[in-house]
Scaffold this motif. Sequence first.
Motif: not given
Length: 357
Positions: A321, A117, A189-190, A114, A168, A345
Motif C-alpha cells: 500500500k 475493483f 479477499k483483498n 482479490l 496486478l 484496490f
Amino acid sequence: MKKFPLLSIYFSLALVQLYTAPVTAQTRHPKHPFEKYRVVAYYNLFEEEEEEEEDDLDALKDAVADWVYRVGDEWGKKALVRSTLRNKKLKFIEEIRRTAKATAKVAKGTGFYLGQFNGFHLIATNYHVHRRLVTEPEFYKEIEFPFLDLSFNYGQTFGAWLEIDLALFAININEESRWDRKELQSVAKNFSFDYPITRNQKFLTVGFGRAKNHYSDMVGTWDSDCKVFSGDNEFRIKYGLDENGKKVGTWAFAVGCDASDGDSGSPVVTRDTGDIIGLLWGVAPRTPIAQSSQSLDNMIKENSPAIWKSLNYAVPAAKIKEFLLDKIKSGAIKDKVERKTILAFLGVEHGNEKNIK
C-alpha cells in the motif's frame, strides 16, 4: 542404469544451491527434466523401460528437494484435495477452504483472486511470475482455479513492480455468466493492508510448489514453523539480481513456511482471522540451522542474523500500500483507468489519495 552416481550428482547440485544468493521461489528448483514424459502412452517396450528409469530419477530428485527446501524438522507441505477442505478437525478449515478456492495457477507460479475493483476482476501474483504471461502468452494465457473448476483468460495488466514483487492483472469474465461471478465473489479477499505483522504470528500458505510435487498440484502449509520470524512490523529490503543481472531490492518479512519454486505469488494468511498479510516471493539457501525446529526457536530468542539469511520471505501488505500510494502521488501511474483501479484496490477513494499519510 546405475543409480548411485546419479544420486551423487543430485546431492552435489543441491550443495551448490545451498551456497547461492537468495532468489525468487519460482526459479530455485530446477525444471523437471522429463516433463514431456508425464503422460505415458507408449507401446514400444524399450521406451517403457526408459520411462521407468526416469521415474527412478524423479524419486531421487524428490528426496533432494525435501532436503533443500525443508524448514524445521518436518516437510509441512500437504496435498490439497476436496476431502481436506471438509476436515472439520482443523480449527482454521474455513480459512484453508476459502484460500484454496481463491488460489489460481498462474504460469509456473501462484496467484489469487482479490475481488472486483473499478469493474475489473483482479488477480495478485509476483512480478517475476507475471513476466511469463507477457513473454510467453501462447503457453500461459489461462488462469486456472482448480477448486472452483473455472479458468479464465489473462486480461489487462495494471502494473508490475519489482520493489514489492507484485503484479496486478485482470481476468476476462463473461459478464453474462452469473455463476462464474458468483463463485469468484464468494471467495474474494483483498490484502489486509493495515493488519499488524507480529513475531510468532501463525499463518498458512497455499500454492503450487514443485518440491516433492512435480506435477504441480495445489499444496498447503500450516505446520508449527509456518509463522513470522522477523520482529513486530519489522520489514527490510532483500537484495538480489533481476532478469538482466541488475541488483534490485524487494521489501520482505521473514517466514518459516516450507516453500519452493511454484509457490511464488502465494498468499500469506493468518490462521486465526484469515487476513492476507503478505505475498510469498523468496526462498533463501537452506542451512542446517533452518532445518531444526529447536534451532529455529533459538533463532527467534536470540534475534539471530540468520533470520534474514536462511528462511523464506514475503512482501508485507503494508509496504504494498505504501509503495503504490507513493507511485500515485508522484504521478508515476498516469493512466486514469489504472490509477482509479489501483486506488480502489488500496481502498482509497479516487481524488483522496493526496490526503492519505
